[in-house]
Structure formats: structure tokens, C-alpha cells
Design a protein around this motif. Sequence first.
Motif, short mmCIF file in Angstrom:
data_model
loop_
_atom_site.label_atom_id
_atom_site.label_comp_id
_atom_site.label_asym_id
_atom_site.label_seq_id
_atom_site.Cartn_x
_atom_site.Cartn_y
_atom_site.Cartn_z
N HIS A 1 0.83 -1.21 0.00
CA HIS A 1 0.00 0.00 0.00
C HIS A 1 0.86 1.26 0.00
N VAL A 2 1.89 1.30 0.85
CA VAL A 2 2.71 2.50 0.90
C VAL A 2 3.59 2.66 -0.34
N ASN A 3 3.85 1.58 -1.04
CA ASN A 3 4.66 1.65 -2.26
C ASN A 3 3.83 1.93 -3.51
N LEU A 4 2.52 2.03 -3.34
CA LEU A 4 1.63 2.30 -4.47
C LEU A 4 1.81 3.75 -4.92
N THR A 5 2.18 3.93 -6.17
CA THR A 5 2.42 5.26 -6.73
C THR A 5 1.54 5.45 -7.95
N LYS A 6 0.51 6.29 -7.83
CA LYS A 6 -0.48 6.44 -8.91
C LYS A 6 0.13 6.85 -10.24
N ASN A 7 1.10 7.71 -10.24
CA ASN A 7 1.65 8.21 -11.50
C ASN A 7 2.83 7.38 -12.00
N SER A 8 3.06 6.24 -11.38
CA SER A 8 4.17 5.38 -11.76
C SER A 8 3.83 4.61 -13.03
N SER A 9 4.86 4.30 -13.81
CA SER A 9 4.64 3.53 -15.03
C SER A 9 4.21 2.10 -14.73
N ASP A 10 4.53 1.61 -13.54
CA ASP A 10 4.10 0.25 -13.18
C ASP A 10 2.98 0.25 -12.14
N TYR A 11 2.15 1.29 -12.16
CA TYR A 11 1.03 1.40 -11.22
C TYR A 11 0.11 0.19 -11.31
N GLY A 12 -0.17 -0.26 -12.52
CA GLY A 12 -1.04 -1.42 -12.70
C GLY A 12 -0.48 -2.65 -12.02
N HIS A 13 0.82 -2.84 -12.15
CA HIS A 13 1.48 -3.97 -11.50
C HIS A 13 1.43 -3.82 -9.97
N GLN A 14 1.68 -2.60 -9.49
CA GLN A 14 1.63 -2.34 -8.04
C GLN A 14 0.22 -2.62 -7.50
N LEU A 15 -0.78 -2.18 -8.26
CA LEU A 15 -2.17 -2.37 -7.85
C LEU A 15 -2.52 -3.86 -7.81
N LYS A 16 -2.07 -4.60 -8.80
CA LYS A 16 -2.30 -6.04 -8.84
C LYS A 16 -1.65 -6.71 -7.64
N HIS A 17 -0.43 -6.29 -7.30
CA HIS A 17 0.28 -6.85 -6.15
C HIS A 17 -0.48 -6.54 -4.85
N LEU A 18 -0.93 -5.31 -4.71
CA LEU A 18 -1.69 -4.92 -3.52
C LEU A 18 -2.96 -5.75 -3.43
N ARG A 19 -3.66 -5.90 -4.53
CA ARG A 19 -4.90 -6.68 -4.56
C ARG A 19 -4.64 -8.12 -4.10
#
Length: 87
Positions: free
Chosen positions: A25-43
Motif C-alpha cells: 500500500h505505501v509503495n503504491l504510486t499512482k503516477n508510476s509507469s508500473d502502477y497497474g502492477h503495483q495495484l495487482k500486487h496490492l490486490r
Amino acid sequence: MPYHKNKKQAFDAVQQGMVEVHKAHVNLTKNSSDYGHQLKHLRQEINEAYEQIQNALEVASETQRKHLEQYKSDLDRIVQEVNLDDI
């Protein structure tokens, strides 16, 4: 991971799962190029934590149950905050 754990093992698994959710959650960066990957990992981490909580509730003491319910509320808040409605 076996479902028939003792109370401490089940509770410890939930605590570790919550650490992983927090990290994701804290590593989730909305404007990051890998936001989708981060979101999938969080999910994925959230889904695992919900499952760990459910398993731990089956064997939890009353004190642990209160903590587990709080963890579940924390997960619900993160889901709403990040807008992961499909979890």
C-alpha cells in the motif's frame, strides 16, 4: 499452507500478511509507469490477508478475534481508499 494451525501460528500469519499489505500500500504510486502492477500486487496481498483472517478466526481466542476484526476493518479501509471495488 495448512489450515489446521494453532492460535498463535494463525495469528502470526495474519500479522505478517498485514505487514505485506502495508508495504504494498505505501509503495503504491499512482503516477508510476508500473502502477497497474503495483495495484495487482496490492490486490493479491489484500486477498491473501482476508483469507488468513478467515482462517485465523476459526481458532482465535477472544482477544485475537478483536485484533482480527480490526485488521479486517483496516483492509476494508484500504480497499475503499484505493478503490479496489472488485476484491
